[in-house]
Design a protein around this motif. Structure first.
Motif, PDB file in Angstrom:
ATOM      1  N   PHE A  94      -0.469  10.713   3.237  1.00 41.43           N
ATOM      2  CA  PHE A  94      -1.768  10.913   2.366  1.00 41.43           C
ATOM      3  C   PHE A  94      -2.110   9.323   2.872  1.00 41.43           C
ATOM      4  CE2 PHE A  94       0.343  13.620   0.451  1.00 41.43           C
ATOM      5  CZ  PHE A  94      -0.281  14.930  -0.254  1.00 41.43           C
ATOM      6  N   GLU A  95      -3.978   8.521   2.802  1.00 40.78           N
ATOM      7  CA  GLU A  95      -4.538   7.827   2.569  1.00 40.78           C
ATOM      8  C   GLU A  95      -4.512   6.919   1.861  1.00 40.78           C
ATOM      9  OE1 GLU A  95      -7.708   4.931   5.295  1.00 40.78           O
ATOM     10  OE2 GLU A  95      -7.840   6.783   5.233  1.00 40.78           O
ATOM     11  N   VAL A  96      -4.009   5.574   1.291  1.00 39.98           N
ATOM     12  CA  VAL A  96      -4.373   5.206   0.077  1.00 39.98           C
ATOM     13  C   VAL A  96      -4.820   3.841   0.134  1.00 39.98           C
ATOM     14  CG1 VAL A  96      -2.383   6.492  -1.002  1.00 39.98           C
ATOM     15  CG2 VAL A  96      -2.336   4.084   0.138  1.00 39.98           C
ATOM     16  N   SER A  97      -5.123   3.477  -0.503  1.00 36.50           N
ATOM     17  CA  SER A  97      -6.057   1.748  -0.426  1.00 36.50           C
ATOM     18  C   SER A  97      -5.297   0.942  -0.635  1.00 36.50           C
ATOM     19  CB  SER A  97      -7.601   1.697  -1.858  1.00 36.50           C
ATOM     20  OG  SER A  97      -7.177   1.738  -2.751  1.00 36.50           O
ATOM     21  N   ASP A  98      -4.020   0.570  -1.648  1.00 38.52           N
ATOM     22  CA  ASP A  98      -3.246  -0.574  -2.028  1.00 38.52           C
ATOM     23  C   ASP A  98      -1.765   0.066  -2.569  1.00 38.52           C
ATOM     24  OD1 ASP A  98      -1.582  -1.532  -3.907  1.00 38.52           O
ATOM     25  OD2 ASP A  98      -3.309  -2.691  -4.582  1.00 38.52           O
ATOM     26  N   LEU A  99      -1.298   0.675  -1.272  1.00 34.82           N
ATOM     27  CA  LEU A  99      -0.156   0.513  -1.090  1.00 34.82           C
ATOM     28  C   LEU A  99       1.556  -0.003  -1.893  1.00 34.82           C
ATOM     29  CD1 LEU A  99       1.497   1.928   1.091  1.00 34.82           C
ATOM     30  CD2 LEU A  99       2.291   0.345   2.197  1.00 34.82           C
ATOM     31  N   ALA A 100       1.282  -1.369  -2.572  1.00 32.18           N
ATOM     32  CA  ALA A 100       2.071  -1.242  -3.575  1.00 32.18           C
ATOM     33  C   ALA A 100       1.648  -0.890  -4.711  1.00 32.18           C
ATOM     34  CB  ALA A 100       1.618  -2.642  -3.739  1.00 32.18           C
ATOM     35  N   GLU A 101       0.387  -0.324  -4.880  1.00 38.98           N
ATOM     36  CA  GLU A 101      -0.140   0.379  -6.132  1.00 38.98           C
ATOM     37  C   GLU A 101      -0.141   1.811  -5.938  1.00 38.98           C
ATOM     38  OE1 GLU A 101      -3.987   1.860  -8.311  1.00 38.98           O
ATOM     39  OE2 GLU A 101      -4.217  -0.887  -8.259  1.00 38.98           O
ATOM     40  N   ALA A 102       0.085   2.778  -5.241  1.00 40.46           N
ATOM     41  CA  ALA A 102       0.598   3.451  -4.866  1.00 40.46           C
ATOM     42  C   ALA A 102       1.539   4.378  -4.794  1.00 40.46           C
ATOM     43  CB  ALA A 102       0.086   4.545  -3.569  1.00 40.46           C
ATOM     44  N   THR A 103       2.516   3.410  -4.327  1.00 47.35           N
ATOM     45  CA  THR A 103       4.499   3.750  -4.593  1.00 47.35           C
ATOM     46  C   THR A 103       4.628   3.370  -6.161  1.00 47.35           C
ATOM     47  OG1 THR A 103       4.292   2.741  -2.313  1.00 47.35           O
ATOM     48  CG2 THR A 103       5.783   2.443  -3.796  1.00 47.35           C
ATOM     49  N   ALA A 104       4.237   2.535  -6.689  1.00 49.65           N
ATOM     50  CA  ALA A 104       4.289   2.640  -8.138  1.00 49.65           C
ATOM     51  C   ALA A 104       4.191   3.715  -8.864  1.00 49.65           C
ATOM     52  CB  ALA A 104       4.051   1.092  -9.114  1.00 49.65           C
TER      53      ALA A 104
END
Length: 138
Positions: A94-104
């Motif tokens: 899944f592509e995300v725009s903000d990896l740190a935010e999506a990880t959390a």
């Protein structure tokens, strides 16, 4: 696939010939569908009709979905692959725009971060059934 007719935006899914999905084996289809529904923001597909054997989520665009199918003898895969152990058959990206935010966000919703991370711009997680899935920066 060649020869398939395409649907039109807004056309009912069952009248289309261009929708697709994947089927993921699960020890608990309802729980896994709920996990991915919350993670992706995709609605449960006909939740009133879900039974213990199958559950699904829909992208909301009418052409993409993921179905979770009960496999009573399901064995969690190991990743990275380990000789002699249950191998991963596929994984979801899944592509995300903000990896740190999506990880959390993924961690808050029950994903488990894999110990081995092969790339700096990708995070590998395990879902509640142990299937690896990836979030990557777009």
């Amino acid at each position: 696939m060649r020869g398939r007719r395409r649907g039109t935006p807004g056309q009912d899914r069952w009248e289309r010939a261009d929708w697709w999905g994947v089927v993921v084996d699960s020890s608990d289809p309802k729980a896994l569908a709920t996990f991915y529904s919350e993670l992706l923001g995709w609605p449960l597909w006909k939740p009133e009709e879900m039974d213990a054997g199958e559950a699904a989520i829909d992208s909301g665009e009418g052409v993409v979905g993921i179905t979770f199918h009960l496999k009573e003898d399901y064995v969690r895969p190991t990743w990275p692959n380990t000789p002699g152990e249950q191998q991963m058959m596929m994984h979801l990206d899944f592509e995300v725009s903000d990896l740190a935010e999506a990880t959390a966000y993924a961690l808050e919703h029950g994903a488990v971060l894999a110990e081995f991370q092969p790339q700096a711009d990708v995070r590998v997680f395990y879902d509640p059934d142990g299937h690896p899935f990836c979030l990557y920066a777009g």
